[in-house]
Design a protein around this motif. Structure first.
Motif, PDB file in Angstrom:
ATOM      1  N   ILE A 130       0.864  -1.188   0.000  1.00  0.00           N
ATOM      2  CA  ILE A 130       0.000   0.000   0.000  1.00  0.00           C
ATOM      3  C   ILE A 130       0.899   1.236   0.000  1.00  0.00           C
ATOM      4  N   ASN A 131       0.941   1.931  -1.106  1.00  0.00           N
ATOM      5  CA  ASN A 131       1.844   3.067  -1.263  1.00  0.00           C
ATOM      6  C   ASN A 131       1.138   4.416  -1.206  1.00  0.00           C
ATOM      7  N   GLU A 132      -0.190   4.421  -1.399  1.00  0.00           N
ATOM      8  CA  GLU A 132      -0.958   5.656  -1.365  1.00  0.00           C
ATOM      9  C   GLU A 132      -2.312   5.361  -0.740  1.00  0.00           C
ATOM     10  N   MET A 133      -2.741   6.221   0.173  1.00  0.00           N
ATOM     11  CA  MET A 133      -3.942   5.868   0.934  1.00  0.00           C
ATOM     12  C   MET A 133      -4.543   7.090   1.602  1.00  0.00           C
ATOM     13  N   HIS A 134      -5.809   6.968   1.968  1.00  0.00           N
ATOM     14  CA  HIS A 134      -6.434   7.792   2.983  1.00  0.00           C
ATOM     15  C   HIS A 134      -6.221   7.031   4.290  1.00  0.00           C
ATOM     16  N   MET A 135      -5.986   7.750   5.371  1.00  0.00           N
ATOM     17  CA  MET A 135      -5.758   7.072   6.645  1.00  0.00           C
ATOM     18  C   MET A 135      -6.653   7.681   7.717  1.00  0.00           C
ATOM     19  N   MET A 136      -7.259   6.818   8.527  1.00  0.00           N
ATOM     20  CA  MET A 136      -8.032   7.238   9.681  1.00  0.00           C
ATOM     21  C   MET A 136      -7.445   6.590  10.927  1.00  0.00           C
ATOM     22  N   GLY A 137      -7.409   7.345  12.014  1.00  0.00           N
ATOM     23  CA  GLY A 137      -6.922   6.792  13.265  1.00  0.00           C
ATOM     24  C   GLY A 137      -7.740   7.307  14.426  1.00  0.00           C
ATOM     25  N   ASN A 138      -7.903   6.471  15.440  1.00  0.00           N
ATOM     26  CA  ASN A 138      -8.652   6.837  16.633  1.00  0.00           C
ATOM     27  C   ASN A 138      -7.736   6.809  17.853  1.00  0.00           C
ATOM     28  N   SER A 139      -7.794   7.862  18.682  1.00  0.00           N
ATOM     29  CA  SER A 139      -7.065   7.919  19.941  1.00  0.00           C
ATOM     30  C   SER A 139      -5.561   7.743  19.694  1.00  0.00           C
ATOM     31  N   MET A 140      -4.933   6.716  20.259  1.00  0.00           N
ATOM     32  CA  MET A 140      -3.535   6.434  19.969  1.00  0.00           C
ATOM     33  C   MET A 140      -3.312   6.335  18.469  1.00  0.00           C
ATOM     34  N   GLY A 141      -4.246   5.680  17.777  1.00  0.00           N
ATOM     35  CA  GLY A 141      -4.152   5.550  16.330  1.00  0.00           C
ATOM     36  C   GLY A 141      -4.250   6.882  15.615  1.00  0.00           C
ATOM     37  N   GLY A 142      -4.946   7.851  16.231  1.00  0.00           N
ATOM     38  CA  GLY A 142      -5.007   9.190  15.663  1.00  0.00           C
ATOM     39  C   GLY A 142      -3.661   9.886  15.752  1.00  0.00           C
ATOM     40  N   GLY A 143      -2.975   9.723  16.898  1.00  0.00           N
ATOM     41  CA  GLY A 143      -1.633  10.273  17.043  1.00  0.00           C
ATOM     42  C   GLY A 143      -0.668   9.631  16.063  1.00  0.00           C
ATOM     43  N   ILE A 144      -0.773   8.302  15.890  1.00  0.00           N
ATOM     44  CA  ILE A 144       0.071   7.584  14.932  1.00  0.00           C
ATOM     45  C   ILE A 144      -0.208   8.072  13.514  1.00  0.00           C
ATOM     46  N   THR A 145      -1.471   8.257  13.178  1.00  0.00           N
ATOM     47  CA  THR A 145      -1.841   8.743  11.850  1.00  0.00           C
ATOM     48  C   THR A 145      -1.246  10.117  11.574  1.00  0.00           C
ATOM     49  N   ALA A 146      -1.318  11.009  12.555  1.00  0.00           N
ATOM     50  CA  ALA A 146      -0.757  12.353  12.389  1.00  0.00           C
ATOM     51  C   ALA A 146       0.752  12.288  12.161  1.00  0.00           C
ATOM     52  N   LEU A 147       1.440  11.464  12.944  1.00  0.00           N
ATOM     53  CA  LEU A 147       2.883  11.342  12.779  1.00  0.00           C
ATOM     54  C   LEU A 147       3.238  10.673  11.454  1.00  0.00           C
ATOM     55  N   TYR A 148       2.446   9.693  11.052  1.00  0.00           N
ATOM     56  CA  TYR A 148       2.693   9.027   9.768  1.00  0.00           C
ATOM     57  C   TYR A 148       2.539  10.027   8.620  1.00  0.00           C
ATOM     58  N   ALA A 149       1.500  10.854   8.681  1.00  0.00           N
ATOM     59  CA  ALA A 149       1.274  11.854   7.638  1.00  0.00           C
ATOM     60  C   ALA A 149       2.431  12.845   7.571  1.00  0.00           C
ATOM     61  N   ALA A 150       2.981  13.215   8.728  1.00  0.00           N
ATOM     62  CA  ALA A 150       4.108  14.149   8.756  1.00  0.00           C
ATOM     63  C   ALA A 150       5.381  13.502   8.220  1.00  0.00           C
ATOM     64  N   THR A 151       5.519  12.193   8.430  1.00  0.00           N
ATOM     65  CA  THR A 151       6.735  11.475   8.056  1.00  0.00           C
ATOM     66  C   THR A 151       6.710  11.002   6.609  1.00  0.00           C
ATOM     67  N   TYR A 152       5.525  10.622   6.124  1.00  0.00           N
ATOM     68  CA  TYR A 152       5.377  10.079   4.764  1.00  0.00           C
ATOM     69  C   TYR A 152       4.316  10.869   3.993  1.00  0.00           C
ATOM     70  N   PRO A 153       4.561  12.138   3.740  1.00  0.00           N
ATOM     71  CA  PRO A 153       3.530  12.987   3.119  1.00  0.00           C
ATOM     72  C   PRO A 153       3.104  12.530   1.725  1.00  0.00           C
ATOM     73  N   ASP A 154       4.001  11.888   0.986  1.00  0.00           N
ATOM     74  CA  ASP A 154       3.669  11.478  -0.376  1.00  0.00           C
ATOM     75  C   ASP A 154       2.750  10.257  -0.419  1.00  0.00           C
ATOM     76  N   ARG A 155       2.565   9.598   0.720  1.00  0.00           N
ATOM     77  CA  ARG A 155       1.745   8.381   0.741  1.00  0.00           C
ATOM     78  C   ARG A 155       0.310   8.654   1.195  1.00  0.00           C
ATOM     79  N   ILE A 156       0.087   9.796   1.799  1.00  0.00           N
ATOM     80  CA  ILE A 156      -1.225  10.115   2.372  1.00  0.00           C
ATOM     81  C   ILE A 156      -2.005  11.052   1.448  1.00  0.00           C
ATOM     82  N   LYS A 157      -3.235  10.662   1.109  1.00  0.00           N
ATOM     83  CA  LYS A 157      -4.115  11.542   0.333  1.00  0.00           C
ATOM     84  C   LYS A 157      -4.927  12.443   1.264  1.00  0.00           C
ATOM     85  N   THR A 158      -5.520  11.854   2.295  1.00  0.00           N
ATOM     86  CA  THR A 158      -6.182  12.612   3.363  1.00  0.00           C
ATOM     87  C   THR A 158      -5.998  11.838   4.660  1.00  0.00           C
ATOM     88  N   ALA A 159      -6.127  12.544   5.779  1.00  0.00           N
ATOM     89  CA  ALA A 159      -6.056  11.903   7.087  1.00  0.00           C
ATOM     90  C   ALA A 159      -7.217  12.392   7.940  1.00  0.00           C
TER      91      ALA A 159
END
Length: 315
Positions: A130-159
């Motif tokens: 999976i190289n490109e995606m929309h990502m959703m995260g809840n609670s801890m997963g929301g924090g992980i999603t935010a950090l993932y988006a900051a670290t891999y901006p080219d892979r995230i379409k929306t968060a």
């Protein structure tokens, strides 16, 4: 009319007899399987290094965009089945059991700080192709999603961040409970899991008692790894470091927060919005810590409205 009524009563009796002949675990597995099937999902596993990772994916893949769903602390992939019902027709949905959770491997020594979990997640998504995606995260997963988006901006379409962890400018009653040595997020004795459900969810879905009982057994069995994960997250702190990292997010971000959240104060949503460039915020009245469980249709609609300009033509 009488024949129809008699048939209905007989069917219900047979169903009750069938249930009584099964163990609680059999009933749990059947019910979870039906819930996944109704959402258009099926279970699968993949080996990533030394870890066995469990996940849910579409039973039938389509030409739509990918959506990756990241659960919260102590939760698992099945937290997403209710919202997935609204999404699998047009998207390829992947709900991941992070290491230490659900049916995935639960080593105690791999590191569970949010940044470490982002690295684990990156390896999992790479293994899944999976190289490109929309990502959703809840609670801890929301924090992980935010950090993932900051670290891999080219892979995230929306968060989409549902009641995300990582910022505690405004505290809730959970903080006082933890400081008093009574963490409501880690069940340690019978009755604690139902207390956790009451604490985290304002609008609880109906869960039959056999399923609730098995879920409590699983939570109690995971107490040790949950304590390790919680300690790792708490030790890392994620004050200014977390904030400085998510300032780098360039992808479209929607923050959704339940106003009745007793775990993480909804007013922290304004802080996320102020830090993440262009982020949008929606606060839901009458909803607690898990909007995708408590209000799945509305949560899906918020995502679809928000993501519409960023969808591929096939989606």
């Amino acid at each position: 009319m009488m024949q129809k009524s008699s048939f209905t009563v007989m069917f219900l009796l047979l169903a009750l007899l069938s249930i009584s002949a099964c163990s609680r675990h059999d009933f749990y597995e059947t019910a979870i399987g039906l819930e996944r099937s109704a959402a258009g999902l099926e279970a699968d596993t993949i080996t990533v290094g030394k870890l066995e990772i469990a996940y849910l994916r579409n039973s039938e893949m389509n030409n739509g965009d990918n959506i990756v769903l990241i659960h919260g602390f102590g939760a698992n992939k099945d937290n997403w089945t209710r919202i997935a019902r609204e999404l699998t027709n047009g998207f390829n949905v992947y709900a991941i059991d992070l290491p230490g959770h659900g049916d995935s491997s639960k080593p105690l020594d791999i590191g569970y700080g949010l940044e470490e979990q982002v690295r684990h997640l990156a390896l999992i998504l790479e293994a899944l192709g999976i190289n490109e995606m929309h990502m959703m995260g809840n609670s801890m997963g929301g924090g992980i999603t935010a950090l993932y988006a900051a670290t891999y901006p080219d892979r995230i379409k929306t968060a989409v961040l549902f009641d995300p962890a990582g910022i505690l400018k405004y505290e809730n009653e959970m903080v006082d409970m933890i400081l008093a040595g009574n963490n409501p997020l880690i069940p340690s004795k019978p009755g604690d899991f139902e207390r956790l459900m009451d604490f985290a969810l304002e609008k609880k879905p109906f869960i039959p008692w056999p399923i609730l009982g098995v879920m409590e057994e699983q939570a109690l069995a995971n107490q040790q790894v949950n304590e390790v994960i919680f300690a790792a997250i708490r030790e890392a702190g994620y004050g200014s470091e977390f904030r400085n990292t998510i300032k780098r997010i360039k992808d479209p971000v929607l923050v959704v927060w339940g106003k009745e959240d007793r775990v993480l104060n909804y007013r922290n949503g304004e802080v996320f919005q102020s830090i993440i460039p262009g982020a949008k915020l929606k606060v839901l009245d009458g909803i607690g810590h898990a909007p995708m469980i408590e209000a799945p249709e509305e949560s899906a609609r918020l995502f679809l409205d928000f993501a519409k300009p960023y969808l591929s033509k096939a989606g």
